[in-house]
Structure formats: structure tokens, C-alpha cells
Design an enzyme around this catalytic site. Sequence first.
Site, PDB file in Angstrom:
ATOM      1  N   TYR A  23       4.638   4.328  -9.105  1.00  0.00           N
ATOM      2  CA  TYR A  23       5.680   3.476  -8.496  1.00  0.00           C
ATOM      3  C   TYR A  23       6.790   3.220  -9.521  1.00  0.00           C
ATOM      4  O   TYR A  23       7.966   3.509  -9.280  1.00  0.00           O
ATOM      5  CB  TYR A  23       5.054   2.165  -8.006  1.00  0.00           C
ATOM      6  N   THR A  71       7.282  -0.045   6.719  1.00  0.00           N
ATOM      7  CA  THR A  71       6.710  -1.342   6.300  1.00  0.00           C
ATOM      8  C   THR A  71       7.605  -2.496   6.757  1.00  0.00           C
ATOM      9  O   THR A  71       7.296  -3.649   6.466  1.00  0.00           O
ATOM     10  CB  THR A  71       6.544  -1.422   4.759  1.00  0.00           C
ATOM     11  N   LEU A 112       1.659 -12.960  -5.080  1.00  0.00           N
ATOM     12  CA  LEU A 112       0.820 -14.146  -5.287  1.00  0.00           C
ATOM     13  C   LEU A 112       1.117 -15.296  -4.315  1.00  0.00           C
ATOM     14  O   LEU A 112       0.189 -15.842  -3.708  1.00  0.00           O
ATOM     15  CB  LEU A 112       0.970 -14.626  -6.743  1.00  0.00           C
ATOM     16  N   LYS A 146      10.758   4.792  -9.733  1.00  0.00           N
ATOM     17  CA  LYS A 146      11.946   3.918  -9.765  1.00  0.00           C
ATOM     18  C   LYS A 146      12.791   4.208 -11.018  1.00  0.00           C
ATOM     19  O   LYS A 146      14.018   4.218 -10.965  1.00  0.00           O
ATOM     20  CB  LYS A 146      11.511   2.449  -9.760  1.00  0.00           C
ATOM     21  N   ASP A 165      -3.484  -5.738 -16.253  1.00  0.00           N
ATOM     22  CA  ASP A 165      -2.630  -6.908 -16.003  1.00  0.00           C
ATOM     23  C   ASP A 165      -2.175  -7.497 -17.345  1.00  0.00           C
ATOM     24  O   ASP A 165      -2.978  -8.129 -18.047  1.00  0.00           O
ATOM     25  CB  ASP A 165      -3.433  -7.998 -15.267  1.00  0.00           C
ATOM     26  N   THR A 182      12.930  -2.166 -10.667  1.00  0.00           N
ATOM     27  CA  THR A 182      11.784  -3.067 -10.796  1.00  0.00           C
ATOM     28  C   THR A 182      11.350  -3.261 -12.246  1.00  0.00           C
ATOM     29  O   THR A 182      11.566  -2.377 -13.095  1.00  0.00           O
ATOM     30  CB  THR A 182      10.587  -2.494  -9.995  1.00  0.00           C
TER      31      THR A 182
END
Length: 322
Positions: A138, A35, A189, A142, A282, A114
Amino acid sequence: MRVLVTGGAGYIGSVVAAQLVAAGHEVTVLDDLSTGHADAVPPGATFVRGTLRDCAAEVLADDIEAVLHFAAKSLVEESMAEPAKYWSTNLGGSITLLEAMREIGVRTIVFSSTAAVYGEPERTPIAETDPTRPTNPYGASKLAVDTTLTEFARLYGFGAVSLRYFNVAGAHQGEAGWLGERHHPETHLIPTVLARAAADGWVQVFGDDYPTPDGTCVRDYIHVTDLADAHLRALQSCRPGEHRVYNLGDGTGFSVRQVIDVCAEVTGIDIGTDVTSRRLGDPAVLVASSERIQAELGWRAVRDLRDMAADAWAFTKARREA
Ligand SMILES: NC(=O)c1ccc[n+]([C@@H]2O[C@H](COP(=O)([O-])OP(=O)(O)OC[C@H]3O[C@@H](n4cnc5c(N)ncnc54)[C@H](O)[C@@H]3O)[C@@H](O)[C@H]2O)c1
């Protein structure tokens, strides 16, 4: 110091690598470019293209003294669709790296953790002592690396720091030009709003009925240059036998609408919004308490949301003109 930066061709790793070179460190970047972008590796750093699994031991053997470990897969949705990829790269790749470090005798590491390790928080701002309940592979992968680091510190005397970033944004002007976000797909964002503003001036907003001042979700953003500063401080602070964890955010947060307004201001584009329903999972507010890193390492964010949007926009324009 001779340092290895894994994932140093990616967004954050390249900015930290540039800062390390600027501070006089000898930097080797290991990145498989899955990436990342080779042209993001800063001049002055040695670049080795390869995976953690195949190349970590060989690269470490070149008298490396410390590691800054960014290399990972980090798309939440992809992690739900392909969990094995996340366990294999994020946990498996990290364990290969840590084992190679142990064998060679390199015991200093700063790790990119994270906010996703906390899952849906019970309270905000989130402190490092709050429960960790990741809601996707994910975040879980982590958290597993964080746990492994605690064990490697206790059992093998590693000196480790995990930095738990919330939302990282902005761009950094290095010696060779701007370094910024080039994720595909882009899920963050600020670059998304800037790209939409430049394309047709319309941005989709997922829900405006949250219990927040303007009804849109609130997130904590920090500038990538401030984040790089935290890494340099963390590196200097590693102590054998200790694994410390720090949240990195600005402690207040901004709503989606505030971000859009600031992006409109810096681009001079009138940005329209199309409000659709909430996205599943969210949380209304995700904000970090950064009191611990402020108290222990003297770090605080010095750049604000406007700086992040303005620098990201400068990066976008520089890439278009190149
Ligand atoms: N960007 C954010 O807001 C954010 C927030 C929280 C945590 N993080 C963490 O910070 C780190 C860097 O994020 P980023 O936004 O710069 O991502 P990025 O995708 O731009 O950078 C990751 C880099 O790692 C490389 N890589 C991936 N797997 C590899 C492997 N097995 N071997 C060698 N290289 C490999 C990629 O090619 C890429 O250059 C990641 O660990 C991510 O989980 C980022």
C-alpha cells in the site's frame, strides 16, 4: 473551477467534494463504488460510476480544469495479501489518470498520499524530508505515485501537491447530513472503538508496554473537515512545474488509551479494555510534523480529538436513526 474528484463517494473524497461544492466549484465525482457509497456523493455534484482505467479520459474531456485524486485501495493487510491489486489500482489507475490529463491538457492535481510511505520512522515528528521506506505494498504504491507526480511536474509542467495524511477521523456535517467513515472492514481506531462501545462496551488494545507515557501506541489524528480545508488550500496553491509534498497531522498525537477515554466521554459509555500482545510492525509513535504546510499554505488543524470522536459518534447515531 470545474474539478474532478476521483473516489468522491468514499470517506474523505465525499467530504472534500461537499466542501468544494459549498465553495462554489463545479464538481464531478468519478467512483467505481468498490468501497464507496453513492449516497455519500454530495448534492450538486455530478456522479459518474466507473473506474479510473475505464472512465478517466471521458470524464476529463468534460472541460475539467483540476483533479483531486482520492480513488485507491487503502487496507495495509489486504495489500500484503493481494499486492497486485494495489499496484494495479493505486499506481496503474493513477498513471491512466495522469496520462489522460496530459493528453487533454489538465495539469493541476492534488493527490492523497499517506504516512505509510515513511514506514518505520527513525524520529518523530516525521518531516517531509525524512527517508521514505514503505513496509507494505500500500505505502509503496502510494510512494510510486508521488514519484510519478514529481516526474510529470518536471517533464510536462504539471502543478501537483501530494498530501500525506496520517490518521483521518471524525465526520462532517454537509448540507445533506453527516458524512463519515463507512469502511468494510473498518481498521481505523475511532470508528472501531465507537462500534465496540455501542456493541458490548469492550475494546481490544494491542500492547500496553510501548515506550510511551501510558504504554499504548501514539498516533496523529486530524479531523476530516480540517483535512478538506487543506485540500482546498492545496488546490489553490498548485503551480506549473512544481510537485510539493505536505504532511498532515497535528504534530502531537494521542495514545490508544486517550482515544478510548475520549470516546467513553462523548458516548457516555463505560468502555472496558482487553489488553493483548503487540501487533507485528506497529511502531510506538507515528506523529507528523506539519510545519511545512503551516508555513507555506497557512493551514493548521483547528479541531481536536474530542471534536473527532463527538462528530464520528453523531454520524454513527444519525445512521442508526435513518
Ligand atoms: N482514511 C485515512 O485515514 C487515510 C490515511 C492516509 C491516506 N488515505 C488515502 O486517502 C484516500 C481516501 O481514503 P478513504 O479513507 O476515503 O477511502 P475510501 O475507501 O472510503 O475511498 C476511496 C474511494 O475510491 C473509490 N475507488 C477505489 N478504486 C477505484 C478505482 N479504480 N476507480 C474509481 N474509484 C475507485 C472507492 O469506491 C471509494 O469510494 C485514499 O487514497 C487513501 O489511500 C486515507
